[in-house]
Design a protein around this motif. Structure first.
Motif, short mmCIF file in Angstrom:
data_model
loop_
_atom_site.label_atom_id
_atom_site.label_comp_id
_atom_site.label_asym_id
_atom_site.label_seq_id
_atom_site.Cartn_x
_atom_site.Cartn_y
_atom_site.Cartn_z
N ALA A 289 38.03 -13.08 40.04
CA ALA A 289 38.87 -12.57 38.96
C ALA A 289 39.57 -11.28 39.37
CB ALA A 289 38.04 -12.36 37.70
N THR A 290 38.86 -10.42 40.10
CA THR A 290 39.47 -9.16 40.54
C THR A 290 40.64 -9.41 41.47
OG1 THR A 290 37.31 -8.06 40.38
CG2 THR A 290 39.03 -6.91 41.60
N SER A 291 40.45 -10.28 42.44
CA SER A 291 41.52 -10.55 43.40
C SER A 291 42.72 -11.20 42.71
CB SER A 291 41.02 -11.43 44.54
OG SER A 291 40.47 -12.65 44.07
N LYS A 292 42.47 -12.10 41.76
CA LYS A 292 43.59 -12.69 41.00
C LYS A 292 44.31 -11.63 40.18
CE LYS A 292 41.53 -17.31 40.55
NZ LYS A 292 40.92 -18.28 39.60
N GLY A 293 43.54 -10.74 39.59
CA GLY A 293 44.14 -9.68 38.79
C GLY A 293 44.99 -8.74 39.62
N LEU A 294 44.48 -8.37 40.80
CA LEU A 294 45.26 -7.48 41.67
C LEU A 294 46.53 -8.15 42.15
CD1 LEU A 294 42.39 -5.89 43.82
CD2 LEU A 294 43.55 -4.90 41.83
N ALA A 295 46.43 -9.44 42.49
CA ALA A 295 47.63 -10.17 42.94
C ALA A 295 48.66 -10.23 41.83
CB ALA A 295 47.24 -11.57 43.40
N ALA A 296 48.21 -10.47 40.61
CA ALA A 296 49.14 -10.53 39.48
C ALA A 296 49.76 -9.16 39.22
CB ALA A 296 48.42 -11.03 38.23
N PHE A 297 48.97 -8.10 39.37
CA PHE A 297 49.50 -6.74 39.20
C PHE A 297 50.60 -6.49 40.23
CE2 PHE A 297 49.77 -2.19 39.27
CZ PHE A 297 49.43 -1.78 37.99
N GLY A 298 50.36 -6.91 41.47
CA GLY A 298 51.37 -6.73 42.50
C GLY A 298 52.65 -7.49 42.22
N ASP A 299 52.54 -8.60 41.47
CA ASP A 299 53.72 -9.39 41.09
C ASP A 299 54.33 -8.90 39.79
OD1 ASP A 299 53.42 -11.03 43.30
OD2 ASP A 299 52.22 -12.53 42.23
N ALA A 300 53.82 -7.80 39.25
CA ALA A 300 54.27 -7.24 37.97
C ALA A 300 54.04 -8.20 36.81
CB ALA A 300 55.74 -6.83 38.05
N ASN A 301 53.08 -9.11 36.96
CA ASN A 301 52.69 -10.01 35.88
C ASN A 301 51.50 -9.37 35.17
OD1 ASN A 301 51.87 -12.08 34.20
ND2 ASN A 301 52.09 -13.69 35.76
N TYR A 302 51.80 -8.38 34.34
CA TYR A 302 50.74 -7.51 33.83
C TYR A 302 49.85 -8.20 32.80
CZ TYR A 302 53.51 -4.07 36.28
OH TYR A 302 54.20 -3.40 37.26
N ASP A 303 50.38 -9.16 32.06
CA ASP A 303 49.53 -9.85 31.11
C ASP A 303 48.45 -10.65 31.84
OD1 ASP A 303 49.29 -10.40 28.15
OD2 ASP A 303 49.31 -12.45 28.93
N GLN A 304 48.86 -11.37 32.89
CA GLN A 304 47.87 -12.11 33.68
C GLN A 304 46.93 -11.15 34.42
OE1 GLN A 304 47.05 -15.51 34.34
NE2 GLN A 304 48.07 -15.62 32.34
N ALA A 305 47.47 -10.06 34.92
CA ALA A 305 46.65 -9.08 35.62
C ALA A 305 45.56 -8.56 34.70
CB ALA A 305 47.51 -7.93 36.13
N PHE A 306 45.95 -8.22 33.48
CA PHE A 306 44.97 -7.69 32.54
C PHE A 306 43.93 -8.74 32.18
CE2 PHE A 306 43.56 -6.51 28.18
CZ PHE A 306 42.92 -5.33 28.52
N ALA A 307 44.36 -9.97 31.97
CA ALA A 307 43.43 -11.03 31.61
C ALA A 307 42.35 -11.19 32.68
CB ALA A 307 44.17 -12.35 31.41
N HIS A 308 42.75 -11.22 33.95
CA HIS A 308 41.79 -11.39 35.04
C HIS A 308 40.92 -10.15 35.22
CE1 HIS A 308 43.28 -15.26 36.29
NE2 HIS A 308 44.49 -14.80 36.55
N LEU A 309 41.55 -8.98 35.24
CA LEU A 309 40.79 -7.75 35.48
C LEU A 309 39.84 -7.44 34.33
CD1 LEU A 309 43.62 -5.56 37.08
CD2 LEU A 309 41.60 -6.49 38.24
N GLN A 310 40.28 -7.71 33.12
CA GLN A 310 39.40 -7.48 31.97
C GLN A 310 38.16 -8.38 32.06
OE1 GLN A 310 40.81 -8.86 28.13
NE2 GLN A 310 39.98 -7.04 27.10
N ARG A 311 38.35 -9.60 32.52
CA ARG A 311 37.20 -10.50 32.69
C ARG A 311 36.26 -10.01 33.78
NH1 ARG A 311 39.88 -14.64 33.42
NH2 ARG A 311 39.59 -15.22 35.59
N ALA A 312 36.82 -9.43 34.84
CA ALA A 312 36.00 -8.96 35.96
C ALA A 312 35.32 -7.63 35.66
CB ALA A 312 36.88 -8.80 37.20
N GLN A 313 35.93 -6.82 34.79
CA GLN A 313 35.51 -5.43 34.62
C GLN A 313 34.02 -5.21 34.34
OE1 GLN A 313 34.67 -3.73 31.59
NE2 GLN A 313 34.61 -1.67 32.53
N PRO A 314 33.37 -6.01 33.50
CA PRO A 314 31.95 -5.77 33.27
C PRO A 314 31.08 -5.90 34.51
CG PRO A 314 32.86 -7.18 31.55
CD PRO A 314 33.90 -7.08 32.63
N ASP A 315 31.60 -6.57 35.54
CA ASP A 315 30.81 -6.80 36.76
C ASP A 315 31.33 -6.03 37.96
OD1 ASP A 315 28.96 -8.88 35.72
OD2 ASP A 315 30.81 -10.01 35.44
N PHE A 316 32.27 -5.10 37.75
CA PHE A 316 32.79 -4.33 38.88
C PHE A 316 31.66 -3.69 39.69
CE2 PHE A 316 37.24 -3.29 36.93
CZ PHE A 316 37.73 -4.48 37.43
#
Length: 453
Positions: free
Chosen positions: A356-383
């Motif tokens: 989820a973190t890697s998907k979120g970072l890739a989406a952030f790099g593509d400026a797809n912030y809604d997808q980035a947040f969805a993935h990163l928010q899911r990963a965040q409790p386990d960072f």
């Protein structure tokens, strides 16, 4: 049979070998540049010392580099052969077993071997340090604290390595949110071990987490003896100083520290790389133009996409690729997915939170912030399971919050920001203050728009 500086018996028979082994121990505890030379001298003096071969293998694995895994396997094979010949003490056998466990994908079991050494002799500072280090790589802050506190009664002021134990205790206290105790213990440790970079940096962490930037900068500047002897760990100390200046908004100093200290040597050691990539990303999300500095990191990261030793390292490689080399970022993304699974400790972290973190970072790099947040928010409790410290993982916390704000997910981003400040015992740093002000403006505009309707 000779006793080492940890007050533990060894199977060594030559005083010069014992001196070299003590040099290895002190070097690891102080992050000294000469540690490797001491290990070479030890192996030359007593090549049948299985614990030295285990140390070599464990050190290779701690470097998190795929090409060094075979070197670690070779060291383990030699250590096993030597143990089979007889004469190795129980502590030495446990170290060899720990190396085998880690090579088998179970660093969590390797920790148990080190704890077994501490049951044999709680004065065994180097086994405590290795348990501490592996737990650090696994994000097990509470385990770090339990381990060091179990050894503290056996490490009084008369123990030769007392100061280093206090430094480890300080770091474990800081990572578990006990900032006042961590500061006191870290500063006390420096009185007993002036070259304890780990203890110094534990106190720097405290000042970072509690927004005491002037004190943090003064601490580093006035204690050069604690870190200027270090191997590449000194770059990490400079990184901490850069973070403190960034919190003060002193961008010119941050960029100068990056160029002349943090990346003084253009290594691809994942620890040096994580210093650099996370610092540049902090600057970028503050709107700072970092010039062509990403290119050097992207060149290195592109060569590490197949590494897969540590999720923590892979995510920092991803930071350098998402804006510079999207094809390489996609290769890394695919490799993380391929490695993820329940097979062992490493693959489990690749699965959660790695995917989820890697998907979120890739989406952030593509400026797809809604997808980035969805993935990163899911990963965040386990960072935390990626390992490292709160300060190191904070770049992923910041990116999650930033993605949420850019996606217009204001309330969810605010909740994460409040939790981040709570982790700092309510101390609001500059990142939190500016984002909270931004949230306030966004909420005001939203309210005004709703009222106008």
């Amino acid at each position: 049979m000779l006793t080492d500086i940890c007050l533990c018996p060894t199977s060594l028979s030559k005083p010069e070998a014992r001196d070299a082994w003590n040099g290895v121990i002190h070097g690891i505890l102080s992050h000294g540049r000469s540690t490797g030379d001491h290990l070479t001298n030890l192996l030359a003096a007593e090549p049948d010392f299985a614990m030295a071969h285990a140390m070599k293998g464990l050190a290779c694995l701690m470097l998190g580099r795929r090409e060094l895994v075979q070197t670690a396997r070779d060291a383990h094979g030699e250590a096993v052969r030597l143990v089979a010949q007889g004469g190795a003490l129980e502590r030495e056998r446990l170290w060899v077993q720990a190396l085998g466990d880690w090579l088998g994908g179970r660093p969590s079991v390797a920790i148990k071997r080190m704890e077994g050494c501490l049951t044999l002799a709680p004065t065994d500072t180097i086994s405590m340090k290795l348990s501490h280090g592996i737990r650090f790589m696994l994000g097990d802050s509470h385990g770090m604290l339990r381990s060091v506190e179990n050894t503290l009664p056996a490490h009084g002021p008369d123990h030769p390595l007392y100061g280093y134990v206090l430094g480890c205790h300080a770091f474990a206290l800081e990572e578990t949110g006990q900032y006042d105790r961590a500061e006191r213990q870290g500063l006390r440790g420096l009185h007993f071990a002036r070259d304890d970079a780990w203890g110094l940096h534990a106190v720097a962490h405290v000042y970072d987490m509690t927004h005491l930037t002037d004190q943090g900068i003064a601490l580093i500047d006035s204690n050069a003896a604690a870190w200027d002897h270090c191997n590449n760990f000194r770059f990490h100390v400079w990184w901490h100083k850069a973070l403190l200046h960034l919190d003060q908004g002193d961008i010119a100093t941050v960029l100068d520290l990056y160029d002349t200290k943090v990346r003084d040597e253009k290594t691809d050691d994942y620890r040096d790389f994580s210093n650099a990539s996370s610092l540049l990303m902090r600057l970028e999300i503050e709107g700072i133009d970092v010039g062509d500095r990403w290119a050097e990191l992207a060149d290195l990261a592109e060569k590490r996409t197949d590494d897969g030793c540590l999720t923590f390292a892979d995510m920092h490689y991803m930071l350098a690729l998402i804006g510079e080399r999207p094809e390489a970022a996609n290769r890394l993304l695919a490799r993380v997915a391929a490695d993820a699974g329940p097979q062992d400790d490493t693959s489990a972290v690749m699965m959660t939170p790695g995917m989820a973190t890697s998907k979120g970072l890739a989406a952030f790099g593509d400026a797809n912030y809604d997808q980035a947040f969805a993935h990163l928010q899911r990963a965040q409790p386990d960072f935390q399971t990626m390992g490292g410290s709160h300060a190191q993982r904070d770049i992923f916390e910041r990116l999650t919050i930033e993605a949420g704000l850019r996606a217009g997910r204001v309330n969810e981003a605010k909740t994460l920001l409040q939790a981040r400040t709570a982790l700092r015992n309510g101390h609001e740093d500059t990142f939190a203050a500016t984002r909270m002000a931004q949230i306030g403006k966004m909420q005001t505009l939203c309210s005004a728009h709703t009222a106008a309707e």
